[in-house]
Scaffold this active site. Structure first.
Site, PDB file in Angstrom:
ATOM      1  N   CYS A  51       1.733   5.881  17.879  1.00  0.00           N
ATOM      2  CA  CYS A  51       2.828   6.791  18.192  1.00  0.00           C
ATOM      3  C   CYS A  51       3.839   6.755  17.066  1.00  0.00           C
ATOM      4  O   CYS A  51       4.149   5.701  16.531  1.00  0.00           O
ATOM      5  CB  CYS A  51       3.481   6.409  19.503  1.00  0.00           C
ATOM      6  SG  CYS A  51       3.878   4.666  19.622  1.00  0.00           S
ATOM      7  N   GLN A  81      -7.910  -0.080   3.405  1.00  0.00           N
ATOM      8  CA  GLN A  81      -8.803  -0.546   4.474  1.00  0.00           C
ATOM      9  C   GLN A  81     -10.235  -0.745   3.982  1.00  0.00           C
ATOM     10  O   GLN A  81     -11.113  -1.116   4.760  1.00  0.00           O
ATOM     11  CB  GLN A  81      -8.811   0.459   5.636  1.00  0.00           C
ATOM     12  CG  GLN A  81      -7.484   0.613   6.353  1.00  0.00           C
ATOM     13  CD  GLN A  81      -7.112  -0.580   7.223  1.00  0.00           C
ATOM     14  OE1 GLN A  81      -7.923  -1.474   7.475  1.00  0.00           O
ATOM     15  NE2 GLN A  81      -5.874  -0.601   7.677  1.00  0.00           N
ATOM     16  N   SER A 115      -3.490  -3.219  -0.608  1.00  0.00           N
ATOM     17  CA  SER A 115      -2.382  -3.937   0.017  1.00  0.00           C
ATOM     18  C   SER A 115      -2.819  -5.365   0.329  1.00  0.00           C
ATOM     19  O   SER A 115      -3.955  -5.589   0.743  1.00  0.00           O
ATOM     20  CB  SER A 115      -1.971  -3.214   1.302  1.00  0.00           C
ATOM     21  OG  SER A 115      -1.074  -4.024   2.041  1.00  0.00           O
ATOM     22  N   GLY A 116      -1.911  -6.320   0.157  1.00  0.00           N
ATOM     23  CA  GLY A 116      -2.260  -7.721   0.382  1.00  0.00           C
ATOM     24  C   GLY A 116      -2.497  -8.078   1.840  1.00  0.00           C
ATOM     25  O   GLY A 116      -3.442  -8.779   2.171  1.00  0.00           O
ATOM     26  N   HIS A 117      -1.629  -7.571   2.728  1.00  0.00           N
ATOM     27  CA  HIS A 117      -1.636  -8.122   4.093  1.00  0.00           C
ATOM     28  C   HIS A 117      -2.767  -7.598   4.971  1.00  0.00           C
ATOM     29  O   HIS A 117      -2.918  -8.054   6.102  1.00  0.00           O
ATOM     30  CB  HIS A 117      -0.270  -7.918   4.766  1.00  0.00           C
ATOM     31  CG  HIS A 117       0.050  -6.513   5.189  1.00  0.00           C
ATOM     32  ND1 HIS A 117      -0.066  -6.100   6.490  1.00  0.00           N
ATOM     33  CD2 HIS A 117       0.489  -5.442   4.499  1.00  0.00           C
ATOM     34  CE1 HIS A 117       0.306  -4.826   6.581  1.00  0.00           C
ATOM     35  NE2 HIS A 117       0.654  -4.408   5.388  1.00  0.00           N
ATOM     36  N   GLY A 144       0.815  -1.211   0.000  1.00  0.00           N
ATOM     37  CA  GLY A 144       0.000   0.000   0.000  1.00  0.00           C
ATOM     38  C   GLY A 144       0.848   1.260   0.000  1.00  0.00           C
ATOM     39  O   GLY A 144       0.553   2.236  -0.705  1.00  0.00           O
TER      40      GLY A 144
HETATM   41  C1  LIG Z   1      -1.600  -0.459   6.022  1.00  0.00           C
HETATM   42  C2  LIG Z   1      -1.998   0.724   5.252  1.00  0.00           C
HETATM   43  C3  LIG Z   1      -1.163   1.257   4.246  1.00  0.00           C
HETATM   44  C4  LIG Z   1       0.209   0.700   3.972  1.00  0.00           C
HETATM   45  O1  LIG Z   1       0.174  -0.536   3.338  1.00  0.00           O
HETATM   46  P1  LIG Z   1       1.481  -1.469   3.370  1.00  0.00           P
HETATM   47  O2  LIG Z   1       1.159  -2.593   2.463  1.00  0.00           O
HETATM   48  O3  LIG Z   1       1.662  -1.884   4.797  1.00  0.00           O
HETATM   49  O4  LIG Z   1       2.618  -0.646   2.868  1.00  0.00           O
HETATM   50  C5  LIG Z   1      -1.603   2.343   3.545  1.00  0.00           C
HETATM   51  N1  LIG Z   1      -2.799   2.887   3.787  1.00  0.00           N
HETATM   52  C6  LIG Z   1      -3.639   2.409   4.735  1.00  0.00           C
HETATM   53  C7  LIG Z   1      -4.960   3.055   4.933  1.00  0.00           C
HETATM   54  C8  LIG Z   1      -3.264   1.323   5.494  1.00  0.00           C
HETATM   55  O5  LIG Z   1      -4.080   0.875   6.449  1.00  0.00           O
END
Ligand SMILES: *Cc1c(COP(=O)(O)O)cnc(C)c1O
Length: 385
Positions: free
Chosen positions: A324, A179, A199-201, A71
């Site tokens: 934080c 999200q 984002s995948g995770h 992401g």
């Molecule tokens: C987790 C998150 C990201 C970052 O994604 P990654 O794959 O961890 O780099 C970006 N935007 C939002 C809203 C996220 O929750």
């Protein structure tokens, strides 16, 4: 000890279906997708099948899907890449005050490089003020970037309305939908976006892989240079297993969207009903207009970090609302933007569930948390006053 994982906005368990889809690409089909031999062609086919799947899910054309490392990288390419490509047209970017650091820090970086950025305020529920966004538009504005669902308080933004404004004013529009996918519908035409990050995770897929949707004809400058992979936008040998896993995760998220969203909302409502009776607490974000998996509550006279640690001792894993920053303990910019004072913002907990959580787990949290809050309050000089 019972273990209850309620930090699914930070990351999620990789589902078994995703792992089994990925495994062959480590053990047998490990070819480089740029190679001409059979192993290479197998890997290439897997990537193109993944691209087709994800495109279909979000209503895009396969050529509009760029695979990235996550992401953060997708947001960076969309924002910096678009700002640089359109620099001759103008140097103004509009975003919201409550974006993820992947967007806010990228905008800050561009400010140091001479771009102007407007951070549009939000209402107390965290909903972007559309009239303020419209007022912020100038002849120099080339990009609007506003997230679809907020990662801290779960607020859903009026993306479609912003998309209409952007289109009318001929401004490119990016949304961070990291999200959103798996929780609310994500379709690039319905939303009216030119760029969109996934984002995948965050959806039971692997870490280190993401997607940037790039609408045909949307100019972006590349930020990485090399072999010209991913239509020259993102050079580097593709993360084949990750891409396969991400596609499988998207597929499951889309297939089970209604069922999962209903399940997550039921758990969230149970948790909110069970906790909001505690004295001196408040729900952050909107009760109605929120992601089905997000509960964010501030408890006055308590430190979020202390609650997180005591909950962890009981096997409950959550996070603070006040994520934080690495060095100093700063109150969450999201909660401050919603009008909370820093003390209240510091006493916030984010509890984000997933399809894997159960009602029993939620009830365990409802049994456990009130005692922790009162214990901490007993120790707080502020509470006694
Ligand atoms: C987790 C998150 C990201 C970052 O994604 P990654 O794959 O961890 O780099 C970006 N935007 C939002 C809203 C996220 O929750």
């Amino acid at each position: 000890m019972k273990k209850v994982y309620l930090d699914n906005s930070a990351t999620t368990k990789v589902s078994d279906e995703v792992i089994s889809a990925m495994l062959p690409y480590f053990t047998e089909k490990y070819g480089n997708p740029s190679s001409l031999h059979t192993a290479g062609r197998e890997a290439r086919e897997a990537i193109e099948a993944a691209r087709l799947k994800i495109a279909g899910i979000i209503g895009a054309a396969p050529a509009e899907i760029i695979f990235t490392s996550g992401g953060t990288e997708s947001d960076n390419i969309a924002i910096i890449g678009s700002a640089l490509a359109n620099r001759k047209k103008g140097n103004h970017i509009i975003t919201s005050a409550i974006e993820h650091p992947a967007v806010i820090e990228t905008c800050r970086h561009l400010e140091k490089d001479g771009f102007k950025v407007t951070y549009v305020p939000v209402d107390p529920d965290g909903v972007l003020k559309l009239d303020e966004l419209e007022k912020a538009i100038t002849k120099e504005t080339t990009l609007i970037t506003v997230m679809q669902v907020n990662n801290e308080i779960g607020t859903i933004q009026p993306i479609k309305e912003i998309g209409e404004i952007a289109r009318e004013k001929d401004i490119y529009f990016h949304t961070d939908a990291v999200q959103a996918i798996g929780k609310v519908p994500v379709n690039v035409d319905d939303l009216g976006v030119d760029m969109l990050a996934l984002s995948g995770h965050k959806i039971h897929g692997p870490k280190g892989v993401g997607v940037l949707y790039l609408r045909k004809g949307t100019p972006v400058r590349s930020l990485t240079f090399g072999g010209g992979h991913e239509r020259g936008v993102r050079s580097g040998t593709e993360n084949v297993s990750g891409i396969v896993g991400m596609a499988r995760a998207c597929e499951l998220a889309a297939r089970d969207l209604d069922r999962n969203a209903e399940h997550m909302a039921r758990l969230s409502n149970r948790l909110m009903d069970g906790l909001l009776g505690i004295e001196h607490c408040r729900l952050n974000g909107s009760r109605k207009n929120r992601s089905p998996n997000n509960v964010n509550i501030s408890f006055s006279f308590v430190e979020g970090e202390s609650m997180v640690l005591l909950l962890d001792m009981k096997g409950i894993e959550v996070s603070t609302g006040s994520a934080c920053s690495s060095k100093k303990l700063e109150a969450s910019h999201v909660l401050l933007s919603c009008g909370l004072d820093p003390e209240t913002a510091h006493g916030s907990l984010r509890m984000t569930n997933s399809k894997y959580n159960t009602e029993e787990e939620i009830d365990y949290v409802i049994e456990t948390l009130p005692g922790i809050v009162s214990r901490l309050r007993e120790m707080s000089p502020l509470y006694k006053k």
